[in-house]
Design a protein around this motif. Structure first.
Motif, short mmCIF file in Angstrom:
data_model
loop_
_atom_site.label_atom_id
_atom_site.label_comp_id
_atom_site.label_asym_id
_atom_site.label_seq_id
_atom_site.Cartn_x
_atom_site.Cartn_y
_atom_site.Cartn_z
N SER A 163 1.32 10.62 -14.17
CA SER A 163 1.82 10.61 -12.70
C SER A 163 3.35 9.82 -12.69
O SER A 163 3.60 9.08 -13.59
N VAL A 164 3.93 10.06 -11.63
CA VAL A 164 5.06 9.43 -11.20
C VAL A 164 4.76 8.47 -10.11
O VAL A 164 4.32 8.89 -9.17
N ILE A 165 4.96 7.22 -10.27
CA ILE A 165 4.79 6.26 -9.19
C ILE A 165 6.03 5.88 -8.20
O ILE A 165 7.12 5.67 -8.91
N VAL A 166 5.74 6.31 -7.05
CA VAL A 166 6.89 6.12 -5.96
C VAL A 166 6.85 5.20 -4.85
O VAL A 166 5.67 5.31 -4.21
N ASP A 167 7.68 4.43 -4.69
CA ASP A 167 7.66 3.45 -3.52
C ASP A 167 8.12 4.12 -2.16
O ASP A 167 9.01 4.43 -2.15
N LEU A 168 7.20 4.26 -1.43
CA LEU A 168 7.47 4.84 -0.11
C LEU A 168 8.26 3.89 1.01
O LEU A 168 8.40 4.29 2.10
N ASN A 169 8.47 2.64 0.75
CA ASN A 169 8.87 1.68 1.58
C ASN A 169 10.18 2.07 1.91
O ASN A 169 10.87 2.50 0.68
N HIS A 170 10.97 1.74 2.96
CA HIS A 170 12.36 1.95 3.21
C HIS A 170 12.90 0.88 2.16
O HIS A 170 12.36 -0.15 1.98
N GLU B 276 0.64 -1.34 0.07
CA GLU B 276 -0.15 0.22 0.14
C GLU B 276 0.82 1.28 -0.01
O GLU B 276 0.41 2.33 -0.10
N ALA B 277 2.11 1.18 0.46
CA ALA B 277 3.02 2.32 0.28
C ALA B 277 3.63 2.67 -0.87
O ALA B 277 4.85 2.96 -1.06
N VAL B 278 2.60 2.99 -1.87
CA VAL B 278 3.13 3.23 -3.25
C VAL B 278 2.40 4.46 -3.54
O VAL B 278 1.00 4.35 -3.33
N ALA B 279 2.95 5.61 -3.74
CA ALA B 279 2.16 6.76 -4.05
C ALA B 279 2.27 6.99 -5.72
O ALA B 279 3.16 6.84 -6.18
N ASN B 280 1.24 7.77 -6.12
CA ASN B 280 0.96 8.39 -7.69
C ASN B 280 1.11 9.72 -7.39
O ASN B 280 0.19 10.32 -6.74
N LEU B 281 2.13 10.48 -7.58
CA LEU B 281 2.61 11.68 -7.42
C LEU B 281 2.27 12.26 -8.92
O LEU B 281 2.63 12.13 -9.84
N PRO B 282 1.36 13.61 -9.05
CA PRO B 282 0.94 14.21 -10.35
C PRO B 282 2.28 14.77 -10.83
O PRO B 282 3.29 15.23 -10.36
N LYS B 283 2.23 14.43 -12.18
CA LYS B 283 3.57 15.01 -12.80
C LYS B 283 3.44 16.52 -12.76
O LYS B 283 4.75 17.08 -12.78
N GLU B 284 2.51 17.35 -12.59
CA GLU B 284 2.62 18.73 -12.32
C GLU B 284 3.44 18.97 -11.27
O GLU B 284 4.00 19.95 -11.29
N MET B 285 3.82 18.13 -10.24
CA MET B 285 4.63 18.41 -9.25
C MET B 285 6.04 18.65 -9.73
O MET B 285 6.90 19.17 -9.01
N PHE B 286 6.34 18.02 -10.86
CA PHE B 286 7.79 17.97 -11.47
C PHE B 286 7.88 18.87 -12.53
O PHE B 286 8.93 18.93 -13.17
N GLU B 287 7.05 19.70 -12.82
CA GLU B 287 6.82 20.75 -14.15
C GLU B 287 7.43 22.05 -13.39
O GLU B 287 7.10 22.26 -12.22
N GLY B 288 7.68 22.96 -14.36
CA GLY B 288 8.12 24.30 -14.01
C GLY B 288 9.55 24.59 -14.51
O GLY B 288 10.02 23.65 -15.13
N GLU B 289 10.09 25.76 -14.25
CA GLU B 289 11.26 26.12 -14.91
C GLU B 289 12.17 25.25 -14.45
O GLU B 289 12.63 25.09 -13.41
N GLY B 290 13.20 24.74 -15.60
CA GLY B 290 14.11 23.92 -15.14
C GLY B 290 13.93 22.67 -14.62
O GLY B 290 14.88 21.88 -14.44
N GLU C 293 12.63 18.57 -14.29
CA GLU C 293 12.63 17.49 -14.96
C GLU C 293 11.86 16.27 -14.23
O GLU C 293 12.02 16.52 -13.28
N LEU C 294 11.41 15.56 -15.04
CA LEU C 294 10.79 14.36 -14.51
C LEU C 294 12.19 13.52 -13.91
O LEU C 294 13.23 13.26 -14.51
N PRO C 295 11.80 12.95 -12.90
CA PRO C 295 12.93 12.02 -12.28
C PRO C 295 12.88 10.74 -12.96
O PRO C 295 11.83 10.38 -13.69
#
Length: 168
Positions: free
Chosen positions: A123-130, A78-92, A94-96
């Motif tokens: 979206s960018v899918i991120v695993d939040l597990n250690h 369950e500790a996987v998050a979908n982060l909206p791509k907009e979080m990574f947009e803006g001047e300079g 880049e998508l990770p």
């Protein structure tokens, strides 16, 4: 000197985890030149890690395993998050890249890290597990120094290096 609460412990270790082929593989080390140094009992280390060191003194060796439960917890699907791509947009911006580690912060200001596992259309899918969640940790090493913490270290709640001075 025996390890006690409010003492600074310096130790070497090799950390092994089981690889996909079932063999143990070395994933992390602390050496004589760059030991792990911490204020014992200050809550900086895994509680069971400290518990396994509690009877040791300078010069003693150790070899113990921590179950995933006693280390970084079981892997949580369950500790996987979908982060909206907009979080990574803006001047300079880049998508990770997949595999990169992102420093994140929740609404309460708690900092944590997530690893990018994939990038979807929006979206960018991120695993939040250690990174070591679900792993049994096998530590082998030696206690190289134990000393009482100095007043400044106790006030700050952490060790200032093997000899009690900040390293710059």
């Amino acid at each position: 000197m025996k390890i006690e609460s409010q003492h600074v412990v310096s130790l070497t270790y090799d950390l092994y985890v089981n690889q996909e082929d079932g063999q143990e593989g070395l994933v992390e080390s602390a050496t004589q030149e760059q030991p792990l140094t911490f204020l014992y009992g200050a809550g900086q280390m895994l509680p069971r890690f400290e518990e396994n060191l509690s009877t040791l003194s300078t010069g003693d060796s150790f070899d113990f395993k921590l179950s995933a439960e006693d280390a970084y917890g079981e892997y949580n699907d369950e500790a996987v998050a979908n982060l909206p791509k907009e979080m990574f947009e803006g001047e300079g911006a880049e998508l990770p890249e997949v595999g990169s580690i992102l420093p994140l912060q929740d609404n309460q200001g708690n900092r944590f890290q997530g690893q990018v596992v994939s990038i979807a259309e929006d979206s960018v899918i991120v695993d939040l597990n250690h990174p070591m969640a679900g792993q049994e940790l096998h530590f082998k090493g030696e206690i190289i120094n134990v000393r009482p913490a100095n007043p400044e270290e106790l006030a700050h709640g952490h060790a200032h290096g093997p000899d009690g001075h900040h390293q710059h």
